[in-house]
Design an enzyme around this catalytic site. Structure first.
Site, mmCIF file in Angstrom:
data_model
loop_
_atom_site.group_PDB
_atom_site.id
_atom_site.type_symbol
_atom_site.label_atom_id
_atom_site.label_comp_id
_atom_site.label_asym_id
_atom_site.label_seq_id
_atom_site.Cartn_x
_atom_site.Cartn_y
_atom_site.Cartn_z
ATOM 1 C CE1 TYR A 47 -4.345 0.006 -0.339
ATOM 2 C CE2 TYR A 47 -4.187 -1.881 1.122
ATOM 3 C CZ TYR A 47 -4.916 -1.123 0.211
ATOM 4 O OH TYR A 47 -6.178 -1.477 -0.124
ATOM 5 C CD GLU A 49 -4.585 4.336 1.563
ATOM 6 O OE1 GLU A 49 -4.131 4.337 2.724
ATOM 7 O OE2 GLU A 49 -5.700 3.916 1.275
ATOM 8 C CG ASP A 199 -9.690 9.380 -23.698
ATOM 9 O OD1 ASP A 199 -8.665 8.692 -23.904
ATOM 10 O OD2 ASP A 199 -10.742 8.908 -23.226
ATOM 11 C CB THR A 229 -5.905 2.960 -21.363
ATOM 12 O OG1 THR A 229 -6.068 3.087 -22.770
ATOM 13 C CG2 THR A 229 -7.229 3.149 -20.668
ATOM 14 C CE LYS A 232 -8.164 1.249 -25.401
ATOM 15 N NZ LYS A 232 -8.264 1.944 -24.115
ATOM 16 N NE ARG A 238 -6.901 -4.853 -19.879
ATOM 17 C CZ ARG A 238 -7.767 -4.821 -20.890
ATOM 18 N NH1 ARG A 238 -8.928 -4.265 -20.741
ATOM 19 N NH2 ARG A 238 -7.448 -5.351 -22.053
HETATM 20 N N1 DSN Z 1 -13.350 -0.508 -24.902
HETATM 21 C C1 DSN Z 1 -12.234 0.203 -25.495
HETATM 22 C C2 DSN Z 1 -12.255 0.103 -26.971
HETATM 23 O O1 DSN Z 1 -12.315 -1.013 -27.436
HETATM 24 O O2 DSN Z 1 -12.177 1.100 -27.684
HETATM 25 C C3 DSN Z 1 -12.097 1.592 -25.030
HETATM 26 O O3 DSN Z 1 -12.366 1.714 -23.678
#
Ligand code: DSN
Length: 421
Positions: A47, A49, A199, A229, A232, A238
């Site tokens: 942890y 925090e 984003d 995120t 990708k 993740r």
């Molecule tokens: N679910 C993702 C996508 O496939 O674009 C984005 O959060």
């Protein structure tokens, strides 16, 4: 080999399925074995925090060093301006966006974002979003700029900025195959008095590689906040990161902790750091390719796959300028059934709405294909084109399922696979 329990048995099955199929889900990837190792490391036990140097529990001497190191590397990947700071504790993409709403907006404020039905994202609000309890929503949209090509309608965007005076404008998407014009859209939003959240979850790897316009700019053309995120095109774990212009960082940090969240996921933060090192060339993905070379392969295979589909007679919606394409199925096709058929032959992907889709989100008119994951496995442009042809011929009933399945299996087995069971 017998597995010790049901969970390990299922994990072994998932491992083999991922290895033996072709993954065209635009938002997935195969991070390096080192990323997976850090995710399953002792960082998971701790942890932490608070923020580096100011923690609520003891024992964070190395956590402080590690989190600070990852912040530095994340800024080195993205920020050439020196105007941004970063929070690496935010847990995932949708929460990262929520943190900006909570940090900067008041109930009743207006958020303006790309229409979900035409390529936007769930977390950017939509007709049935829970956030409509607190905020008003205005959508900007796409328009047909050439036959079959839908780009963001810049006139509609500017008109809506003037008319609705949103407090926050979100630039970003989930299913938009075209390049985003961050600088001018950000400048217009600022001129209208709005804050800008970019984003870049889908394209952060392309941005990091210098192959897509960046929202990290000095002055008025730079987004105030950049969320992402990291699993990708970035090819990390993740997890997520939230960048902000330095003046907003104290508010962002306070909103994340203690405002809304407890302990950060140190294992995910360490794994994000590993992805940063691979992007910066301070460590390598197992194929030893430079990250820019990999990212160029993502773009090239995305185009080649789309070309392969098109050659068979399938209709492309908005020719791709990034890692994903949208394909329109014939009018009488059922996209849910086609998605299942693709899964049967070993191609994993998702059905998707296309702009101004007359069909439902459950059985929309289109399919979305992306190549970040297969480019990590070394897919070439000629293999991508072949795969596009296999998909197109199957969709148009020009090839039997078993023939397509054999081709997919051979292709999957010819690609690299860097994990050991
Ligand atoms: N679910 C993702 C996508 O496939 O674009 C984005 O959060």
């Amino acid at each position: 080999m017998p597995q010790p329990n049901r969970l390990f048995d299922l994990t072994a099955k998932e491992f083999a399925k991922q290895r033996d199929t072709l993954n065209l889900i635009a938002s997935e990837n195969y991070p390096s074995p080192k990323v997976l190792e850090l995710l399953g490391s002792v960082w998971m036990n701790k942890y932490a925090e608070g923020t580096p140097g100011k923690r609520y529990y003891a024992g964070n001497i190395y956590a402080d060093e590690m989190e600070t190191f990852v912040q530095e590397k994340a800024l080195a990947v993205f920020d050439q301006t020196g105007e941004y700071g970063v929070n690496v504790q935010v847990l995932s993409g949708s929460p990262a966006n929520t943190m900006v709403f909570l940090a900067m907006l008041e109930p009743g404020d207006t958020i303006m974002s790309l229409n979900l039905a035409n390529g936007g994202h769930l977390s950017h609000l939509h007709a049935t979003s829970n956030f409509l309890k607190f905020f008003k929503l205005v959508n900007y949209d796409v328009t047909e700029t050439e036959p079959g090509t839908y780009d963001i309608d810049q006139n509609d965007y500017r008109d809506k900025l003037r008319e609705h005076k949103p407090k926050l404008v979100i630039l970003g998407f989930s299913a938009y195959p075209r390049a985003y014009k961050f600088a001018e859209m950000t400048k217009w939003a600022h001129d209208a008095g709005a804050l800008v959240l970019a984003d870049i979850a889908h394209i952060n790897g392309l941005v990091a590689a210098g192959l897509h316009d960046t929202p990290f700019k000095a002055g008025d053309e730079g987004a105030d906040f950049v969320s992402m995120t990291t699993h990708k095109t970035f090819r990390g774990p993740r997890a997520a990161m939230l960048f902000a212009k330095k003046e907003h960082i104290p508010t962002v940090n306070k909103t994340i902790f203690p405002g809304t969240s407890g302990g950060p996921h140190l294992h995910a933060i360490a794994a994000v750091g590993q992805a940063c090192l691979e992007i910066l060339g301070e460590d390598q993905y197992p194929d030893k390719r430079d990250f820019k070379e990999y990212s160029q392969a993502v773009l090239d295979t995305s185009k080649a796959l789309e070309d392969g589909c098109k050659e068979t007679g399938l209709e492309v919606v908005s020719p791709t300028q990034n890692h994903l394409s949208l394909i329109k199925l014939p009018q009488d096709s059922d996209s849910l059934e086609f998605q299942k058929q693709l899964e049967r032959i070993g191609v994993i992907t998702n059905r998707n709405m296309i702009p101004f889709d007359p069909k439902s989100a459950w059985r929309p008119s289109g399919m979305r294909f992306g190549t970040p994951a297969l480019a990590s496995r070394g897919l070439t442009t000629s293999q991508a084109k072949d795969l596009g042809r296999i998909i197109g011929e199957l969709a148009l009933g020009k090839t039997p399922e078993d023939v397509a399945a054999k081709k997919v299996k051979d292709l999957a087995h010819s690609l690299a696979w860097y994990y050991t069971a």
